[in-house]
Design a protein around this motif. Structure first.
Motif, PDB file in Angstrom:
ATOM      1  N   THR A   1       0.819  -1.216   0.000  1.00 38.75           N
ATOM      2  CA  THR A   1       0.000   0.000   0.000  1.00 38.75           C
ATOM      3  C   THR A   1       0.853   1.267   0.000  1.00 38.75           C
ATOM      4  OG1 THR A   1      -0.175  -0.222   2.422  1.00 38.75           O
ATOM      5  CG2 THR A   1      -2.002  -1.073   1.108  1.00 38.75           C
TER       6      THR A   1
ATOM      7  N   PRO B   1       3.067   4.165  -2.241  1.00 38.10           N
ATOM      8  CA  PRO B   1       3.017   4.714  -3.600  1.00 38.10           C
ATOM      9  C   PRO B   1       4.231   4.259  -4.400  1.00 38.10           C
ATOM     10  CG  PRO B   1       3.805   6.379  -2.078  1.00 38.10           C
ATOM     11  CD  PRO B   1       3.415   5.191  -1.238  1.00 38.10           C
TER      12      PRO B   1
ATOM     13  N   ASP C   1       1.052  16.420   4.887  1.00 31.42           N
ATOM     14  CA  ASP C   1      -0.184  15.784   4.446  1.00 31.42           C
ATOM     15  C   ASP C   1       0.076  14.697   3.402  1.00 31.42           C
ATOM     16  OD1 ASP C   1      -2.902  15.317   4.347  1.00 31.42           O
ATOM     17  OD2 ASP C   1      -3.275  16.830   2.802  1.00 31.42           O
ATOM     18  N   PRO C   2       0.926  13.724   3.739  1.00 29.38           N
ATOM     19  CA  PRO C   2       1.257  12.692   2.747  1.00 29.38           C
ATOM     20  C   PRO C   2       0.111  11.704   2.566  1.00 29.38           C
ATOM     21  CG  PRO C   2       2.327  12.218   4.835  1.00 29.38           C
ATOM     22  CD  PRO C   2       1.635  13.532   5.008  1.00 29.38           C
ATOM     23  N   ALA C   3      -0.017  11.183   1.371  1.00 27.44           N
ATOM     24  CA  ALA C   3      -1.069  10.209   1.087  1.00 27.44           C
ATOM     25  C   ALA C   3      -0.830   8.932   1.878  1.00 27.44           C
ATOM     26  CB  ALA C   3      -1.096   9.899  -0.405  1.00 27.44           C
ATOM     27  N   GLY C   4      -1.903   8.373   2.413  1.00 27.42           N
ATOM     28  CA  GLY C   4      -1.827   7.076   3.071  1.00 27.42           C
ATOM     29  C   GLY C   4      -1.203   7.072   4.437  1.00 27.42           C
TER      30      GLY C   4
ATOM     31  N   ALA D   1      -2.606   9.264   7.150  1.00 23.61           N
ATOM     32  CA  ALA D   1      -3.513   9.946   8.076  1.00 23.61           C
ATOM     33  C   ALA D   1      -3.589   9.222   9.423  1.00 23.61           C
ATOM     34  CB  ALA D   1      -4.902  10.046   7.459  1.00 23.61           C
TER      35      ALA D   1
ATOM     36  N   ASN E   1       4.930   4.748   4.588  1.00 18.62           N
ATOM     37  CA  ASN E   1       4.553   5.949   3.839  1.00 18.62           C
ATOM     38  C   ASN E   1       5.023   7.217   4.550  1.00 18.62           C
ATOM     39  OD1 ASN E   1       3.391   4.454   1.837  1.00 18.62           O
ATOM     40  ND2 ASN E   1       1.274   4.840   2.435  1.00 18.62           N
TER      41      ASN E   1
END
Length: 439
Positions: A17, A19, A120-123, A125, A190
């Motif tokens: 999962t 990137p 605010d990186p994806a994946g 939170a 991530n």
């Protein structure tokens, strides 16, 4: 001849999962820097990011891929504290320094929280909440611990009685619990990739597939050698943890490699919703504790079974599935989609090794057991020391590098784990008998 494909991250839920990320090129030739960081885990990445943000020229060398080792394989819990208990820390250094050390661990949590909010990186939170549960009945002992943390360390935690714990976690295995609303869980791989990207934006240079082979004195600084290049720098930061390469023997002899195992289930959102009604991190009080959380797509991510063995045990998935079903039999049978091992670096005293270990040589390692907050804290302390002369790292001087015993130390530690596991079973059996008698 077709070039060899560089190795990637091991098969895990995190790698599945993450990137798409290109390999940062290996070091070629001779370069110069203010600081060379060895190790691309969370600690090294934090040092590099902060030093680059302070205007330093930084080169980071990673032997594999960014966060390839424990930094990209761990449970993802972000909570204050250390692998060593705060009571033992206080006995060692006194109440004032113990409070200062606790405050640094809280600052590590906030570093991670603030960095995620900034980037605010994806994946990544964060999901809030951490629940520590007892496998035996000790309401008064747990209330006492909550009082100590609130009154002496300004860190209140909510006491949960048996009824609330069992309403939330649908099992009779657990008794009372403490809830820490300040803690949270994340996708650690991530997060590490986001640190690397931001460090590069700030000016750091990262080379993957570039294992350091030796460190040589050169004038007023050091030269770090790799197979195909070298880095000349005034300062060197060693952040290599359990995967040392003979670069600084006194430090690497102080690190005890300890493995833990993690699995991630198939999606089973409905079944988990009936069994586990808590979205945050969950851990129990076993000496080699089970720790788990619900992750994306309604999967259960579960870790445990600490050992000093480096090799992965056969039937890893089946072993952890049995552990899960012993606590939550209502989950029934399910498929394990990912199973992996992570090798953590522990110091013999269970405290991180943070500070100067030679002229221009800094250590930032030994974060096993509580790594996400302490790698952030340790990395930022070392960066502040190099860039600004900040001497708060001296709070860790009481736990400098101490020989971990080599193979004998690993064997002795494994014997201790086995002994503690026997004590766990005795206490849990007694707790179950008393619980049935009182029902």
């Amino acid at each position: 001849m077709k070039p060899e494909t560089p190795p990637g991250h091991i098969d895990s839920f995190y790698a599945a999962t993450m990137p798409p990320v290109a390999v940062r090129p290996p070091l070629q030739g001779h370069v110069q820097a203010d600081t060379c960081v060895i190790g691309g885990g969370l600690a090294g990445l934090t040092v590099a990011r902060d030093l680059a943000g302070a205007g330093q020229a930084v080169v980071l060398l990673e032997a594999q891929r960014i966060a390839w080792a424990a930094s990209g394989r761990n449970g993802g819990f972000v909570s204050p504290g250390y692998a060593e208990g705060i009571e033992a820390i206080e006995r060692r250094v006194g109440p004032d320094d113990a409070r200062a050390l606790w405050g640094l661990s809280v600052a590590g949590v906030e570093y991670v929280r603030d960095t995620i909010a900034e980037l605010d990186p994806a994946g990544v939170a964060p999901v809030p909440g951490w629940l520590k549960v007892l496998r035996y009945d000790d309401a008064e002992g747990l209330r006492r611990r909550a009082r100590i943390m609130a009154e002496e360390y300004d860190h209140p935690r909510d006491f949960w009685p048996v009824e609330r714990v069992r309403e939330t976690l649908r099992t009779t295995t657990y008794f009372q619990g403490l809830h820490d609303a300040s803690a949270f869980h994340i996708h650690p791989l991530n997060y590490a990739l986001a640190l690397a990207e931001d460090g590069v934006r700030k000016g750091a240079v990262i080379h993957e597939m570039s294992p350091a082979t030796r460190i040589d004195r050169s004038g007023g600084g050091w030269v770090v050698q790799t197979a195909n290049g070298s880095v000349a720098a005034r300062q060197v930061v060693l952040a290599v943890s359990a995967y040392g390469a003979g670069l600084w023997r006194p430090l690497e002899r102080a690190i005890l490699p300890v493995a833990t195992y993690v699995v991630a289930s198939e999606p089973m959102e409905d079944r988990l919703a009936e069994a586990i009604r808590f979205p945050g991190c969950i851990g129990d009080t076993r000496r080699a504790s089970d720790y788990y959380r619900i992750v994306g797509g309604g999967r259960l991510l579960w870790g445990g079974r600490i050992t000093t063995r480096r090799s992965e045990p056969s039937h890893l998935a089946d072993s952890l599935k049995r552990d899960i079903r012993a606590i939550y039999p209502q989950l029934g049978d399910f498929r394990i989609e990912h199973a992996w091992a992570g090798l953590m670096g522990y110091a013999i005293n269970k405290m991180p090794i943070i500070g100067r270990v030679g002229d221009g040589i800094w250590a930032c390692t030994g974060f096993g057991g509580h790594g996400l907050n302490t790698t952030a804290m340790g990395g930022s302390l070392i960066a502040a020391a190099i860039a600004n002369g900040d001497d708060r790292w001296r709070l860790f001087s009481a736990w400098g590098p101490r020989w971990a015993g080599g193979p004998v130390g690993r064997a002795a530690t494994q014997l201790v784990y086995w002994k503690l596991q026997v004590r766990d079973r005795i206490e849990e059996r007694r707790a179950r008998r008393n619980d049935r008698a009182g029902a």
